[in-house]
Write a protein that holds these residues in place. Structure first.
Motif, short mmCIF file in Angstrom:
data_model
loop_
_atom_site.label_atom_id
_atom_site.label_comp_id
_atom_site.label_asym_id
_atom_site.label_seq_id
_atom_site.Cartn_x
_atom_site.Cartn_y
_atom_site.Cartn_z
N VAL A 1 45.21 37.02 44.35
CA VAL A 1 44.13 37.84 44.91
C VAL A 1 44.72 39.15 45.44
N LYS B 1 43.13 42.03 46.41
CA LYS B 1 42.31 42.95 47.21
C LYS B 1 43.13 43.57 48.34
N ASN C 1 37.66 41.53 44.98
CA ASN C 1 36.28 41.30 45.40
C ASN C 1 35.46 42.58 45.51
N ILE D 1 35.95 38.10 42.00
CA ILE D 1 35.81 36.85 42.75
C ILE D 1 34.87 36.97 43.94
N MET E 1 32.19 27.80 41.31
CA MET E 1 33.13 28.34 42.29
C MET E 1 32.58 28.10 43.68
N MET F 1 33.70 28.56 48.17
CA MET F 1 34.63 28.85 49.26
C MET F 1 34.40 27.82 50.35
N MET G 1 42.15 28.48 48.52
CA MET G 1 42.76 29.75 48.87
C MET G 1 44.09 29.44 49.59
N THR G 2 44.67 30.44 50.22
CA THR G 2 45.99 30.24 50.84
C THR G 2 46.06 28.97 51.70
N ARG H 1 42.62 30.60 44.13
CA ARG H 1 42.63 32.05 44.39
C ARG H 1 43.45 32.32 45.65
N VAL H 2 44.66 32.83 45.45
CA VAL H 2 45.59 32.94 46.57
C VAL H 2 46.01 34.39 46.79
N GLY H 3 45.76 34.88 47.99
CA GLY H 3 46.14 36.24 48.33
C GLY H 3 47.26 36.30 49.35
N THR H 4 46.94 35.91 50.58
CA THR H 4 47.87 36.04 51.70
C THR H 4 49.23 35.39 51.43
N ARG I 1 46.67 40.83 54.90
CA ARG I 1 46.02 42.04 54.37
C ARG I 1 45.81 43.08 55.45
#
Ligand SMILES: *Cc1c(COP(=O)(O)O)cnc(C)c1O
Length: 233
Positions: free
Chosen positions: A34, A36, A57, A78, A161, A163, A204-205, A220-223, A229
């Motif tokens: 992810v 963003k 996103n 996403i 999907m 969350m 996610m994370t 869906r992994v960002g951090t 962020r």
């Protein structure tokens, strides 16, 4: 400084470990990085570390990064999507994870038709019923996928999907993922024409390992890849 390559490798290993414990094939689970708020050079680093999929996103941010990186990575929309923003991403995404209403389906179908594409979409479900979350309720999903399948030929539904609620207990999170999987199986068993239920985008994370245990095919992994962020840049 985040070491993006190390982070990606460590997440892949964690996914593989959980998959093995759960009796699943790690190849059936896609890691979506992810991106963003993440700068293009950092996304380049992720690509160099074999990240194949990126999730954004905000449509304009996706479009801006696409201008630089193009198809070096597959782009996933996403986050919740305003109808008037579909035009920015329709020719750039491999999948939209946030289909949650007919107005949006109509616009995606129209724009996709114009460029001669069929767009893969996931229906976003608000399993937890939290008011702050986007997505349709469980009960709305089956009639909605039937409608889309009948009325919008330039959309191909590939799955669901969700969350998990923010700050929920592990058991509560697990229940959300389990319920999404159950809904997916129910709809799959109905064999609705032009509808597939092969993809489950969840985790996610903080909860991707639970999601893998409960059947996620996309996390869906960002951090955990890029660090915390900074929304103020
Ligand atoms: C930001 C975001 C993620 C990633 O969240 P992390 O906790 O940073 O891994 C996943 N899915 C959606 C829809 C997001 O908006």
């Amino acid at each position: 400084m985040e070491n993006i390559r190390e982070n990606i490798e460590s997440i892949r290993k964690r996914i593989a470990d959980v998959a093995k414990r759960a009796g699943r094939d790690a190849d059936d689970i896609k890691l979506i990085a992810v991106t963003k708020t993440v700068d293009v050079d950092k996304v380049e680093e992720a690509i160099a570390a074999d990240a194949l999929d990126a999730g954004e996103n905000k449509p304009q941010e996706l479009a801006r990064k696409y201008e630089v990186l193009g198809d070096k990575i597959r782009w996933h929309q996403i986050g919740s999507l305003q109808t008037n923003k579909v035009k920015y991403i329709i020719d750039k995404v491999c999948m939209i994870h946030s289909l949650d209403r007919e107005g949006l389906a109509e616009e995606i179908d129209k724009r996709a038709n114009k460029i001669g594409r069929v767009i893969d979409c996931l229906v976003q479900v608000n399993i937890s019923g939290e008011e702050s979350k986007h997505g349709m309720s469980r009960e709305e999903v089956e009639p909605f996928v039937r409608l889309v399948a009948e009325k919008y030929p330039n959309i191909k539904i590939k799955g669901l999907m969700t969350m998990a609620p923010f700050d929920a207990e592990r058991d509560e999170i697990r229940k959300v993922f389990r319920d999404l999987k159950e809904l997916s199986d129910e709809i799959n068993n109905m064999n609705i024409g032009n509808v597939e239920m092969n993809e489950l985008s969840m985790g996610m994370t903080n909860d991707f390992e639970i999601a893998v245990e409960e059947g996620a095919t996309m996390v869906r992994v960002g951090t955990a890849i890029f660090g915390k962020r900074n929304y103020n840049k």
